[in-house]
Every structure is written in structure tokens, then in C-alpha cells.
Design an enzyme around this catalytic site. Sequence first.
Site, short mmCIF file in Angstrom:
data_model
loop_
_atom_site.label_atom_id
_atom_site.label_comp_id
_atom_site.label_asym_id
_atom_site.label_seq_id
_atom_site.Cartn_x
_atom_site.Cartn_y
_atom_site.Cartn_z
N ASP A 129 2.25 -0.50 11.92
CA ASP A 129 1.03 -1.10 11.33
C ASP A 129 0.85 -2.56 11.73
O ASP A 129 -0.22 -3.13 11.54
CB ASP A 129 1.08 -0.99 9.80
CG ASP A 129 0.92 0.45 9.34
OD1 ASP A 129 0.42 1.28 10.12
OD2 ASP A 129 1.31 0.75 8.20
N SER A 134 7.14 10.11 11.54
CA SER A 134 6.03 9.82 10.64
C SER A 134 6.51 9.85 9.20
O SER A 134 6.98 10.88 8.71
CB SER A 134 4.89 10.82 10.82
OG SER A 134 4.02 10.76 9.71
N ARG A 145 3.01 6.00 -3.39
CA ARG A 145 4.15 6.83 -3.83
C ARG A 145 4.36 6.73 -5.32
O ARG A 145 4.65 7.73 -5.98
CB ARG A 145 5.41 6.42 -3.06
CG ARG A 145 5.39 7.00 -1.63
CD ARG A 145 5.89 6.04 -0.64
NE ARG A 145 6.07 6.61 0.68
CZ ARG A 145 5.23 6.43 1.70
NH1 ARG A 145 4.13 5.73 1.55
NH2 ARG A 145 5.48 6.95 2.88
N ARG A 152 -8.57 12.59 12.48
CA ARG A 152 -7.14 12.33 12.71
C ARG A 152 -6.32 13.62 12.67
O ARG A 152 -6.68 14.57 12.00
CB ARG A 152 -6.64 11.29 11.70
CG ARG A 152 -7.33 9.95 11.93
CD ARG A 152 -6.89 8.91 10.96
NE ARG A 152 -5.48 8.60 11.10
CZ ARG A 152 -4.81 7.82 10.26
NH1 ARG A 152 -5.44 7.28 9.23
NH2 ARG A 152 -3.54 7.57 10.45
N LYS A 199 -4.74 6.39 14.88
CA LYS A 199 -4.76 5.72 13.56
C LYS A 199 -6.22 5.68 13.08
O LYS A 199 -7.04 6.46 13.54
CB LYS A 199 -4.14 4.32 13.69
CG LYS A 199 -2.63 4.37 13.89
CD LYS A 199 -1.93 4.89 12.65
CE LYS A 199 -0.42 4.98 12.81
NZ LYS A 199 0.21 5.65 11.68
N ARG A 227 -7.32 -2.91 10.11
CA ARG A 227 -6.32 -3.75 10.79
C ARG A 227 -6.88 -4.36 12.08
O ARG A 227 -6.46 -5.43 12.50
CB ARG A 227 -5.04 -2.96 11.06
CG ARG A 227 -4.36 -2.51 9.76
CD ARG A 227 -2.90 -2.17 9.95
NE ARG A 227 -2.46 -1.24 8.91
CZ ARG A 227 -2.03 -1.59 7.71
NH1 ARG A 227 -1.94 -2.85 7.37
NH2 ARG A 227 -1.66 -0.67 6.83
N LYS A 241 0.83 -1.20 0.00
CA LYS A 241 0.00 0.00 0.00
C LYS A 241 0.88 1.26 0.00
O LYS A 241 0.65 2.17 -0.79
CB LYS A 241 -0.88 -0.05 1.27
CG LYS A 241 -1.94 0.97 1.37
CD LYS A 241 -3.07 0.48 2.29
CE LYS A 241 -2.81 0.72 3.77
NZ LYS A 241 -2.98 2.12 4.20
#
Length: 436
Positions: free
Chosen positions: A317, A166, A27, A122, A344, A392, A22
Amino acid sequence: MAKRTISPGGTIDGAVELPGDKSISHRYAILAALAEGASEISNYASAADCHSTLECFRQMGIEIEEKEARVRISGKGLHGLSGPRRTLDAENSGSTMRMLAGVLAGQPFSSTLTGDESLRRRPMRRVIEPLRQMGAEIRCQDGDRAPLEIQGGNLRGIDYTPPTPSAQVKSAILLAGLFADRPSTVRESVCTRDHTEIALREFGATIDSIDGTRGSVRIQPGPKLTARKLNVPGDLSTAVFLIGAALILPESSLMLRSVGLNPTRARVLDFFISIGAPVHVASIQSRDGELAGDVSVRHAPMKGGKIAGTHVAEMIDELPMLAALGPFAEEGIEIHDAAELRVKESDRIAALAEGLRQMGARVEEFPDGLRVEGRAAGKLHGAKIDPHGDHRIAMALSVAALGAEGDTIIRDAECVGVSFPEFFATLDRLRGGDAS
Ligand code: S3P
């Protein structure tokens, strides 16, 4: 919304090729849109998040063709985006919002970026702050939240040390740095995933490590980015759920082919090995600057362990799956220094504590982590689980449910599509089709 019943038991047996990573897919899509000419990306992530990124670029006049996992993006060069006529919607994707904020900060037009309810909760100040220092005008809600209204252009290069490690923030600054008047530097105490740096180089940008540390990088502005043919390796963060299933179910044996093994992502494999999981890596190759290889694992008793300090950012993650392995490990799993998990897609510490407790686990919650007691605390039982819309959490608790007594119901189970739409089907196939 669709619920899913998980019946426990069975064995994981077989080989899988996973959908593309992902983080890397985002990118490649961003840089392909900013490059000159048509890029072809194979094994592009099936994750809904990565399709949110594609949709945003379509709104800015970029032609994108998709044929299964192949994506062809006709880039228009560094200055070729057009001002979007509508609000750009990152949906559930923090990476899309934060990284696009960097790109949009460099554009001579104004744009608005929003997301779903979870994303609008967030924190965005972490990306707004450095982009404002670079000269972008950004309006937001309550000083920290999306929607973001961005008036970009005329950026200055900066030298910035993000207060929280981050990769999304680092990437936003590096992407904005492409449009700045002088080089921009980002300094990190923990080297977060470096896919942006690698992809920038692949597309022809000049980006260097400085001070001899991998955690500090400098980007030169104004490169000519050139279209590329690229392949995305399988997603290791997704693989971890299947590895978890193999570790829980006796007699399991799993082979994951061509998984991304970038060292800034692969720490989780060291952790698995440290808790006694027989994980093996073979056929490592470098392609387009990224490492990939085959990862195999067999069922084995797990010792358990602690995760804290810099390891948190390196496995951010994977923490939900690792926490959910706690009840199956001799010493359980304990996580500290992970307050970031609370911001998250959901408050992952609270969601894990709630779900695991409902299944009978003994869990202590801390402001910055949790402790999940090991095997001695007793076997899990089936429960009705609310994953709080978080992919998740849904996958981690579904995997834990494989080792419980009785069926577990996962509400809103389709949220797994945010990163791994094929999750339940893959699990079914590896269990010989005997899952629910
Ligand atoms: C990501 C970085 C991580 C991670 C997210 C994807 C990325 O976030 O949690 O799922 O692709 O850069 P942060 O680096 O902001 O913690």
C-alpha cells in the site's frame, strides 16, 4: 466532483495523531460482530472503507453505535448473523468484500456481495477458489468478478497455499475456518499482514503458527468469541503520505503519535531509512497484541532505491507514495515484481506513470512495476491530475505536487476519503494553513 488545487512549497511542522488503522479496524468490526456481547472499539478508522464493513453487518442484524471514532458493536455470537434482506455493498473496499466472503461462506443463508465500479473490476477468484474448496457455493461474474452470490454452510477445513500473497485471502480462509468441521491451514511464502491472526487470538479463537514459520497458520473451528474493548493504533500506511511530504519540503519536522508498528507492516520504515530518510521510532508499546509507537521524521536529501521480491507484498500500500518520491531522490525509485499493483483500486502502475509524466517526471513503465528517474531528470511542474478514483494515487500525487513548480489540480479529490478523509485538512494544518 470536487477538485483540489495544491500549491507547492511550505514546510511540514508539527505533531499529529492519525485516524485508526484501516486493516485493523475492519478485523475488529468483523470479529466483534461474531463475538458474544458488546465490544467497544476506540480510534476506529474514519476511512469510508471501514464504514462499508459496519454497514454490511448492520444489514445482517448487528446493532452498531458510532460516536466519533468510538464504535460499539453488539455481537450476537458465531451463529448470530441474520440473512441480509438486501445486497451487501462493500463499495470501494476490497478488504470488506474478500473478508466478508469468508464470513458469509460459513453462514446457513444465501447473500449477495457487491461493490462500486472499481471493486467490481477487481479479481475475486483468489477468494472464491479456496472458499469453494471448503464447500461454499459461490456464483460470480466472468469467473472472477463481483457481485458474488454466496450460499454458505457445512464448510470443510482445508490446507491452502494462496498462489499470490494476500492478507485478504488468508483472512477470508481463517474467518471461514471458524465455521468449518475441522482445522484450516493457510501457508504463505511471504508473511502478509497478520492482524487477523492477532485479532482472532484477542477475541478468544485458537490459532497457531505451524512448521515453525510465521507464514503458516492453523485455525481451530467453533470457538466462543468474547466481546472486547480494543483500541486501534494510527494507520502507518496513511502516515507514509505525511512522511513523504516532510521528506519533500525543506526544513520539515514531523511527529506522528501512536502509529501501528506491526512488523508485517513496518518494512516501509526500514526502506525510508535505507534511502537516507531520518526516521526515528520511540515509545513502542504493545496493546491488544499490536505494536504502536511514535514516528518522527525530518527533511533530508533522499538517495532513492529499488523495491522488488518479497518487499513488494510487505509494502504494497505504500508503493504509490514511494514511487512518487522518485523525482525528489538522487537515484530515483524503481519497483519490480509488483504486477499486483495493477489490480488495486486502480491500475496503480499506469495511474502513477500517467500522473508523474504529466508533472514532467521521466518514467519507464514495466508490466510489473516502474522506474521513476531521480532529481537529475528535472523538477516537476504543476499539472491536472486524474487519480482514477484511487485514494492512494490522489494522495501520492498531491504530495509530489508540494515539490513541483506551479499549482497542481487533483480531480475527484474527495476519493481520499476511502482511507484518509482528513488528508487535505491535515496537510494544511501541518503546513501552517498556507496550503490551498
Ligand atoms: C489489506 C491487504 C492488502 C492491502 C489492502 C488491505 C488487508 O491487500 O493492499 O489495502 O487489510 O488485509 P492484499 O493482501 O490482498 O494484497
